[in-house]
Design a protein around this motif. Structure first.
Motif, mmCIF file in Angstrom:
data_model
loop_
_atom_site.group_PDB
_atom_site.id
_atom_site.type_symbol
_atom_site.label_atom_id
_atom_site.label_comp_id
_atom_site.label_asym_id
_atom_site.label_seq_id
_atom_site.Cartn_x
_atom_site.Cartn_y
_atom_site.Cartn_z
ATOM 1 N N VAL A 35 0.902 -1.218 -0.104
ATOM 2 C CA VAL A 35 0.276 -0.190 0.192
ATOM 3 C C VAL A 35 0.823 1.344 -0.091
ATOM 4 O O VAL A 35 1.633 1.319 0.767
ATOM 5 C CB VAL A 35 -1.180 0.112 1.514
ATOM 6 C CG1 VAL A 35 -1.378 1.222 1.379
ATOM 7 C CG2 VAL A 35 -1.513 -1.186 1.398
ATOM 8 N N VAL A 36 0.376 1.984 -0.930
ATOM 9 C CA VAL A 36 0.824 3.350 -0.723
ATOM 10 C C VAL A 36 0.012 3.920 -0.460
ATOM 11 O O VAL A 36 -0.430 4.705 -0.728
ATOM 12 C CB VAL A 36 1.417 4.199 -1.951
ATOM 13 C CG1 VAL A 36 1.912 4.576 -2.356
ATOM 14 C CG2 VAL A 36 2.661 2.911 -2.829
ATOM 15 N N ALA A 37 0.709 5.461 0.507
ATOM 16 C CA ALA A 37 0.031 6.191 1.558
ATOM 17 C C ALA A 37 0.539 7.579 1.512
ATOM 18 O O ALA A 37 2.193 7.212 2.305
ATOM 19 C CB ALA A 37 -0.845 6.054 2.032
ATOM 20 N N HIS A 38 0.366 8.841 1.329
ATOM 21 C CA HIS A 38 1.071 9.872 2.646
ATOM 22 C C HIS A 38 1.352 9.975 3.666
ATOM 23 O O HIS A 38 0.824 9.485 4.499
ATOM 24 C CB HIS A 38 0.302 11.010 2.280
ATOM 25 C CG HIS A 38 1.333 11.960 2.118
ATOM 26 N ND1 HIS A 38 1.155 12.930 3.550
ATOM 27 C CD2 HIS A 38 2.219 12.887 1.293
ATOM 28 C CE1 HIS A 38 1.803 14.063 3.276
ATOM 29 N NE2 HIS A 38 3.094 13.573 2.174
ATOM 30 N N GLY A 43 1.728 6.363 6.115
ATOM 31 C CA GLY A 43 2.178 6.071 4.938
ATOM 32 C C GLY A 43 3.340 5.972 4.602
ATOM 33 O O GLY A 43 4.056 7.073 6.110
ATOM 34 N N SER A 44 4.827 5.562 3.546
ATOM 35 C CA SER A 44 5.607 6.620 4.188
ATOM 36 C C SER A 44 6.188 7.141 2.290
ATOM 37 O O SER A 44 6.917 7.730 2.465
ATOM 38 C CB SER A 44 6.703 5.593 3.428
ATOM 39 O OG SER A 44 6.301 4.842 2.617
ATOM 40 N N LEU A 45 4.813 8.045 1.697
ATOM 41 C CA LEU A 45 5.204 8.937 0.235
ATOM 42 C C LEU A 45 5.298 10.073 1.160
ATOM 43 O O LEU A 45 4.162 10.647 1.633
ATOM 44 C CB LEU A 45 4.065 8.456 -0.381
ATOM 45 C CG LEU A 45 3.616 9.280 -1.539
ATOM 46 C CD1 LEU A 45 5.246 8.992 -2.752
ATOM 47 C CD2 LEU A 45 2.450 9.329 -2.094
ATOM 48 N N ALA A 46 6.201 10.932 0.812
ATOM 49 C CA ALA A 46 6.462 12.234 0.505
ATOM 50 C C ALA A 46 5.795 13.352 -0.118
ATOM 51 O O ALA A 46 5.383 14.408 0.079
ATOM 52 C CB ALA A 46 8.014 12.713 1.438
ATOM 53 N N GLY A 47 6.504 12.545 -1.282
ATOM 54 C CA GLY A 47 6.507 12.733 -2.763
ATOM 55 C C GLY A 47 5.519 11.580 -3.808
ATOM 56 O O GLY A 47 4.744 12.612 -3.815
ATOM 57 N N ALA A 48 6.165 11.563 -4.320
ATOM 58 C CA ALA A 48 5.599 10.728 -5.774
ATOM 59 C C ALA A 48 6.658 8.350 -5.281
ATOM 60 O O ALA A 48 7.495 8.861 -5.240
ATOM 61 C CB ALA A 48 6.792 11.165 -7.152
ATOM 62 N N TRP A 49 5.831 8.000 -6.054
ATOM 63 C CA TRP A 49 5.975 7.103 -5.848
ATOM 64 C C TRP A 49 5.910 6.320 -7.180
ATOM 65 O O TRP A 49 4.510 6.999 -8.286
ATOM 66 C CB TRP A 49 4.929 6.156 -5.501
ATOM 67 C CG TRP A 49 5.073 4.600 -5.570
ATOM 68 C CD1 TRP A 49 6.228 3.852 -4.891
ATOM 69 C CD2 TRP A 49 4.121 3.925 -6.061
ATOM 70 N NE1 TRP A 49 5.471 2.769 -5.074
ATOM 71 C CE2 TRP A 49 4.262 2.241 -5.834
ATOM 72 C CE3 TRP A 49 3.226 3.928 -6.571
ATOM 73 C CZ2 TRP A 49 3.638 1.506 -6.466
ATOM 74 C CZ3 TRP A 49 2.496 3.096 -7.272
ATOM 75 C CH2 TRP A 49 2.535 1.709 -7.762
ATOM 76 N N PHE A 57 2.543 2.868 -17.122
ATOM 77 C CA PHE A 57 3.883 3.336 -16.447
ATOM 78 C C PHE A 57 2.254 4.527 -15.548
ATOM 79 O O PHE A 57 1.781 5.227 -16.254
ATOM 80 C CB PHE A 57 4.677 4.604 -17.117
ATOM 81 C CG PHE A 57 5.631 5.340 -15.737
ATOM 82 C CD1 PHE A 57 6.742 4.348 -15.410
ATOM 83 C CD2 PHE A 57 5.765 6.007 -15.694
ATOM 84 C CE1 PHE A 57 7.729 5.119 -13.776
ATOM 85 C CE2 PHE A 57 6.143 7.232 -14.894
ATOM 86 C CZ PHE A 57 7.204 6.273 -14.377
ATOM 87 N N VAL A 58 2.602 3.575 -13.810
ATOM 88 C CA VAL A 58 2.070 4.576 -13.475
ATOM 89 C C VAL A 58 2.799 5.463 -12.640
ATOM 90 O O VAL A 58 3.744 5.515 -11.778
ATOM 91 C CB VAL A 58 1.028 3.879 -12.447
ATOM 92 C CG1 VAL A 58 0.218 4.468 -11.616
ATOM 93 C CG2 VAL A 58 0.237 3.236 -13.340
ATOM 94 N N GLU A 59 2.492 6.405 -12.405
ATOM 95 C CA GLU A 59 3.101 7.535 -11.434
ATOM 96 C C GLU A 59 1.985 8.463 -9.867
ATOM 97 O O GLU A 59 0.687 8.455 -10.370
ATOM 98 C CB GLU A 59 3.829 8.980 -11.789
ATOM 99 C CG GLU A 59 4.640 9.632 -10.543
ATOM 100 C CD GLU A 59 5.386 10.244 -11.521
ATOM 101 O OE1 GLU A 59 6.463 11.173 -10.955
ATOM 102 O OE2 GLU A 59 5.427 11.450 -13.081
ATOM 103 N N VAL A 60 2.467 8.091 -8.993
ATOM 104 C CA VAL A 60 0.904 8.538 -7.404
ATOM 105 C C VAL A 60 1.918 9.794 -7.579
ATOM 106 O O VAL A 60 2.845 9.362 -7.083
ATOM 107 C CB VAL A 60 0.781 7.917 -6.824
ATOM 108 C CG1 VAL A 60 0.163 8.267 -5.829
ATOM 109 C CG2 VAL A 60 0.278 6.501 -7.862
ATOM 110 N N LEU A 72 -3.690 11.934 -3.286
ATOM 111 C CA LEU A 72 -3.419 11.488 -4.321
ATOM 112 C C LEU A 72 -3.394 11.800 -5.667
ATOM 113 O O LEU A 72 -4.493 11.746 -6.113
ATOM 114 C CB LEU A 72 -2.452 10.119 -3.877
ATOM 115 C CG LEU A 72 -2.410 9.653 -2.534
ATOM 116 C CD1 LEU A 72 -2.075 8.260 -2.688
ATOM 117 C CD2 LEU A 72 -1.161 11.080 -2.210
ATOM 118 N N ALA A 73 -2.530 12.427 -6.565
ATOM 119 C CA ALA A 73 -3.074 12.430 -7.941
ATOM 120 C C ALA A 73 -2.400 10.851 -8.112
ATOM 121 O O ALA A 73 -1.359 11.096 -8.126
ATOM 122 C CB ALA A 73 -2.863 13.550 -8.427
#
Length: 140
Positions: A35-38, A43-49, A57-60, A72-73
């Motif tokens: 799981v990706v979360a801010h 979560g651990s996402l600070a900017g982009a994944w 290609f997927v960028e969150v 998240l976008a």
């Protein structure tokens, strides 16, 4: 080729070559179950994944706090096709109190939109929403 399904609950399933990723405005579940979360939502996402999903290609990205924070976008690119989801950054109603970070996040999101988003209408719709947010922030 990528297959996109907007589900009844608002989640978006992105599938390519047998792998599926599920996007919601506050979290993404990768094909391996991770799981990706801010970070503001545990979560651990600070900017982009980013990830490769079959041919896509997927960028969150976290573009900044919206109405609740941690929104998240997602941008999905597959060959010449690009699809964008803005999740909870765009809402049906503009509240009476708008955090200053929200219009800034929408401003960044506008640069991602090709023609339409999967969940927020046309680029013109998002631009109008952005202007309404700015009006509230600046007391107009």
């Amino acid at each position: 080729m990528v297959d996109l399904e907007v589900r009844d609950d608002g989640a978006i399933a992105v599938s390519s070559q047998g792998a599926t990723l599920v996007y919601t405005p506050y979290r993404v579940t990768a094909p391996d179950g991770s799981v990706v979360a801010h970070e503001s939502r545990g979560g651990s996402l600070a900017g982009a994944w980013a990830t490769q999903l079959g041919t896509a290609f997927v960028e969150v990205s976290f573009l900044g706090d919206g109405p609740e924070g941690g929104e998240l976008a997602m941008v999905v690119s597959d060959g010449g096709d690009t699809h964008v989801a803005l999740g909870a950054l765009v809402t049906e109603q503009v509240p009476a109190d708008v955090p200053p970070s929200w219009p800034a996040a929408i401003d960044l999101a506008l640069g991602l939109i090709v023609d339409t988003t999967l969940d927020s209408g046309s680029k013109d719709d998002v631009e109008r929403f952005h202007q309404r947010l700015l009006e509230v922030v600046h007391g107009l």
